[in-house]
Design a protein around this motif. Structure first.
Motif, short mmCIF file in Angstrom:
data_model
loop_
_atom_site.label_atom_id
_atom_site.label_comp_id
_atom_site.label_asym_id
_atom_site.label_seq_id
_atom_site.Cartn_x
_atom_site.Cartn_y
_atom_site.Cartn_z
N MET A 1 50.63 56.87 21.06
CA MET A 1 50.79 55.43 21.22
C MET A 1 52.27 55.05 21.12
N THR A 2 52.63 54.00 21.83
CA THR A 2 54.00 53.48 21.78
C THR A 2 54.14 52.58 20.57
N GLN A 3 55.25 52.74 19.84
CA GLN A 3 55.49 51.89 18.67
C GLN A 3 56.53 50.83 19.05
N PHE A 4 56.10 49.58 19.05
CA PHE A 4 56.97 48.47 19.40
C PHE A 4 57.46 47.76 18.14
N TYR A 5 58.77 47.50 18.09
CA TYR A 5 59.37 46.72 17.03
C TYR A 5 59.77 45.38 17.65
N PHE A 6 58.94 44.36 17.44
CA PHE A 6 59.17 43.04 18.02
C PHE A 6 59.99 42.19 17.06
N VAL A 7 61.09 41.64 17.56
CA VAL A 7 61.98 40.82 16.74
C VAL A 7 62.14 39.45 17.39
N ARG A 8 62.00 38.40 16.56
CA ARG A 8 62.36 37.06 17.03
C ARG A 8 63.84 36.85 16.73
N HIS A 9 64.55 36.25 17.65
CA HIS A 9 65.99 36.01 17.50
C HIS A 9 66.31 35.24 16.22
N GLY A 10 67.56 35.34 15.80
CA GLY A 10 68.03 34.59 14.63
C GLY A 10 68.04 33.09 14.89
N LYS A 11 68.06 32.33 13.81
CA LYS A 11 68.04 30.87 13.91
C LYS A 11 69.29 30.36 14.63
N THR A 12 69.08 29.37 15.50
CA THR A 12 70.16 28.86 16.35
C THR A 12 70.48 27.40 16.04
N GLU A 13 71.53 26.91 16.67
CA GLU A 13 71.90 25.50 16.52
C GLU A 13 70.75 24.58 16.96
N ILE A 14 70.12 24.92 18.09
CA ILE A 14 69.02 24.08 18.60
C ILE A 14 67.85 24.10 17.62
N ASN A 15 67.51 25.29 17.07
CA ASN A 15 66.46 25.35 16.05
C ASN A 15 66.80 24.41 14.89
N ALA A 16 68.02 24.49 14.41
CA ALA A 16 68.44 23.72 13.23
C ALA A 16 68.43 22.22 13.49
N GLU A 17 68.62 21.83 14.76
CA GLU A 17 68.65 20.42 15.12
C GLU A 17 67.26 19.84 15.39
N GLY A 18 66.21 20.67 15.28
CA GLY A 18 64.86 20.17 15.49
C GLY A 18 64.56 19.84 16.93
N ARG A 19 65.13 20.62 17.85
CA ARG A 19 64.89 20.41 19.28
C ARG A 19 64.10 21.58 19.86
N PHE A 20 63.42 21.32 20.98
CA PHE A 20 62.68 22.37 21.66
C PHE A 20 63.65 23.42 22.20
N ASN A 21 63.38 24.67 21.86
CA ASN A 21 64.29 25.78 22.18
C ASN A 21 63.61 26.72 23.16
N GLY A 22 63.33 26.22 24.36
CA GLY A 22 62.55 26.98 25.32
C GLY A 22 63.36 27.85 26.25
N GLY A 23 62.77 28.15 27.39
CA GLY A 23 63.33 29.14 28.30
C GLY A 23 64.47 28.68 29.17
N THR A 24 64.80 27.39 29.14
CA THR A 24 65.89 26.90 29.99
C THR A 24 67.06 26.34 29.19
N VAL A 25 67.03 26.52 27.87
CA VAL A 25 68.15 26.10 27.02
C VAL A 25 68.56 27.27 26.13
N ASP A 26 69.77 27.17 25.60
CA ASP A 26 70.27 28.24 24.74
C ASP A 26 71.34 27.67 23.83
N SER A 27 71.58 28.34 22.71
CA SER A 27 72.68 27.95 21.82
C SER A 27 72.97 29.14 20.92
N PRO A 28 74.17 29.16 20.30
CA PRO A 28 74.54 30.28 19.44
C PRO A 28 73.70 30.35 18.18
#
Length: 204
Positions: A1-28
């Protein structure tokens, strides 16, 4: 079996601002997001990854590169378009509390009944589309690397939908487990039709 290590990215400026952080936006990543990812990197530094995959969004690539920089023998990072976060259309980048006030029923379905979410109303991607493209990445990767260790760095909604679907959860219920935290690790062994979760949403 393949062993996958799934990681969610680190917290970003958009996360911290309480905004939707979807597939068409990005921030550090913010400093706390970098530090949390570095702690994870220390935990993973002796894991011999055969393949490393990332969403094309910079928050995911930054997270992946922090992890690989600490790894004893890191593979080259491969960017995969279909690991991009769910595209939220008109909601992307908007304040979550404002959307909640303006579209309470639609927001409720988005958060609790993915099978009823009217994505097209907001020019957003549907949950079935998100699941189809992300599941295809995992199935194809497992076929190519049937016994290897794979690092996958992606996003909260995608990982929630993907992991629950792989674990046999129906569409209507995939959000019941909640979204894994930023800079969290989920380890899953997988082959077609067989899934074993070894860790879920672990933080460091």
């Amino acid at each position: 079996m393949t062993q996958f290590y799934f990681v969610r990215h680190g917290k970003t400026e958009i996360n911290a601002e309480g905004r939707f952080n979807g597939g068409t936006v990005d921030s550090p990543l913010i400093p706390s997001g970098v530090e949390a990812t570095k702690r994870m990197a220390q935990h993973l530094k002796t894991v011999s990854f055969d393949v490393a995959l990332s969403s094309p969004q910079m928050r995911a690539q930054t997270t992946a590169n922090i992890i690989l920089a600490e790894n004893a023998a890191p593979p080259e990072l491969t960017v995969v378009e279909d690991l991009r976060e769910m595209r939220l259309g008109d909601w992307d980048g908007q304040k979550i509390d404002q959307i909640t006030a303006a579209y309470p029923e639609d927001l409720k379905n988005y958060r609790t009944r993915p099978d009823l979410f009217a994505a097209e109303k907001f020019h957003a991607e549907s949950y079935p589309s998100l699941i189809a493209r992300s599941t295809k990445v995992i199935e194809e990767t497992a076929k190519l690397y049937p016994s290897e260790k794979i690092l996958v760095v992606s996003h909260g909604i995608l990982l929630m939908a993907l992991l629950n679907t792989l674990n046999g959860v129906p569409l209507a219920k995939i959000r019941e487990s909640g979204i894994v935290d930023n800079s969290s690790l989920t380890i899953l062994t997988y082959s077609k039709g067989q899934t074993l979760i070894e860790a879920w949403g672990q933080t460091f």
